[in-house]
Scaffold this active site. Structure first.
Site, mmCIF file in Angstrom:
data_model
loop_
_atom_site.group_PDB
_atom_site.id
_atom_site.type_symbol
_atom_site.label_atom_id
_atom_site.label_comp_id
_atom_site.label_asym_id
_atom_site.label_seq_id
_atom_site.Cartn_x
_atom_site.Cartn_y
_atom_site.Cartn_z
ATOM 1 N N CYS A 106 -20.145 -0.270 -13.502
ATOM 2 C CA CYS A 106 -21.436 0.305 -13.159
ATOM 3 C C CYS A 106 -21.368 1.771 -12.730
ATOM 4 O O CYS A 106 -21.122 2.628 -13.565
ATOM 5 C CB CYS A 106 -22.125 -0.554 -12.122
ATOM 6 N N ARG A 143 -35.651 -1.168 -12.291
ATOM 7 C CA ARG A 143 -34.195 -1.163 -12.490
ATOM 8 C C ARG A 143 -33.804 -2.285 -13.439
ATOM 9 O O ARG A 143 -34.578 -3.219 -13.664
ATOM 10 C CB ARG A 143 -33.464 -1.348 -11.145
ATOM 11 N N HIS A 205 -21.364 -6.595 -12.654
ATOM 12 C CA HIS A 205 -20.907 -6.860 -11.285
ATOM 13 C C HIS A 205 -20.817 -8.370 -11.118
ATOM 14 O O HIS A 205 -20.912 -9.134 -12.054
ATOM 15 C CB HIS A 205 -21.968 -6.371 -10.291
#
Ligand code: GLN
Length: 268
Positions: A106, A143, A205
């Protein structure tokens, strides 16, 4: 459960992992990737030495068999980007050109590309390892958040993503995989992550590796090959039934695999 690698002539096997910016870039369980590397080595009698590479530390790529960098908020990325530019980008690029295995997640993935344009503030110059760039669409735009699954080689990878930045690959940017569920690089082109030599960038993640043992071993094997060359042992298989149960559960939850294990054609 665990078995030793089958190359006794090499005696105890050692690997050195460089953990870049562990204080600044470590969110959504990223440190779990370090724990996974450590445990999968321990189960095979491999000694994994972990070296923290903090702000201001010099980086000698020859001293490492693999590198890891996690994700973080825009503020932390600003601090890290300055240090990358001043201290580490050049040796990093040289190391990657020589085949140094890297896992970048990320925010770390974004800073290992050409640049990251955050929601606010100046554009952050990256290390230029991945032929890619990232633009944050601003706080008003939703997001990219949620569980993700992608095709990787002949298998799948699963994880969790939470990023405002949208990443686009250049002509030399080879995606890590195709999105089966979730947003991936930019919710537009169906690509996820980027691969350059033995450097792997991804938005996954979770942490990524506990539920993707095949990917953890893929990177560990690259590290062994770097350290021991042609004499490098093959990693012995481990009992990953728990890991694959967790992997399968997520594929079912995302509707990619049915309760009966039938794969549904989803995504790109
Ligand atoms: N701050 C970056 C973004 O929002 C990266 C976030 C992260 O590492 N999860 O896109």
């Amino acid at each position: 459960m665990a078995s030793l690698t089958d190359s006794p002539m090499l005696g105890e096997l050692n690997l050195t992992l460089g953990h870049l910016y562990p204080e600044q870039l470590n969110i959504y369980g990223d440190r779990g990737n370090i724990v996974t590397f450590q445990q999968r080595c321990r189960w095979r009698g491999i000694a994994l030495h972990i070296v923290a590479l903090d702000l201001g530390d010099a980086l000698d790529p020859a001293a490492y068999d693999l590198l890891f960098i996690g994700g973080g908020q825009d503020k932390e990325q600003d601090e890290v980007a300055r240090d990358l530019r001043e201290q580490k980008a050049e040796p990093l690029r040289a190391g990657v050109e020589e085949g140094l295995p890297v896992l970048a997640v990320c925010g770390g993935y974004q800073l290992f590309a050409h640049f990251y344009r955050p929601a606010e503030g100046p554009e952050l110059l990256g290390a230029g390892i991945f032929d890619a760039w990232t633009i944050h669409r601003g706080k008003a735009v939703a997001r990219c958040v949620g569980n993700v699954a992608l095709n990787w080689e002949t298998s799948t990878l699963i994880g969790f993503e939470n990023h405002g930045g949208r990443t686009y690959l250049g002509p030399k940017g080879r995606p890590l995989g195709r999105v089966l569920a979730g947003h991936g690089n930019n919710s537009e082109d169906g690509d996820e992550g980027c691969v350059y030599h033995n450097a792997y960038g991804t938005y996954l993640h979770g942490s990524l590796l506990p539920k993707n043992p095949h990917f953890a071993d893929h990177i560990l094997q690259l590290a062994l090959n770097r350290r021991y060359g042609p004499a490098a042992p093959r990693l012995s298989p481990l009992d990953d039934s728990l890991e694959w149960q967790a992997h399968g559960a997520m594929l079912r939850r995302l509707g990619i695999v049915s309760e009966k294990g039938v794969v549904h054609a989803v995504g790109g």
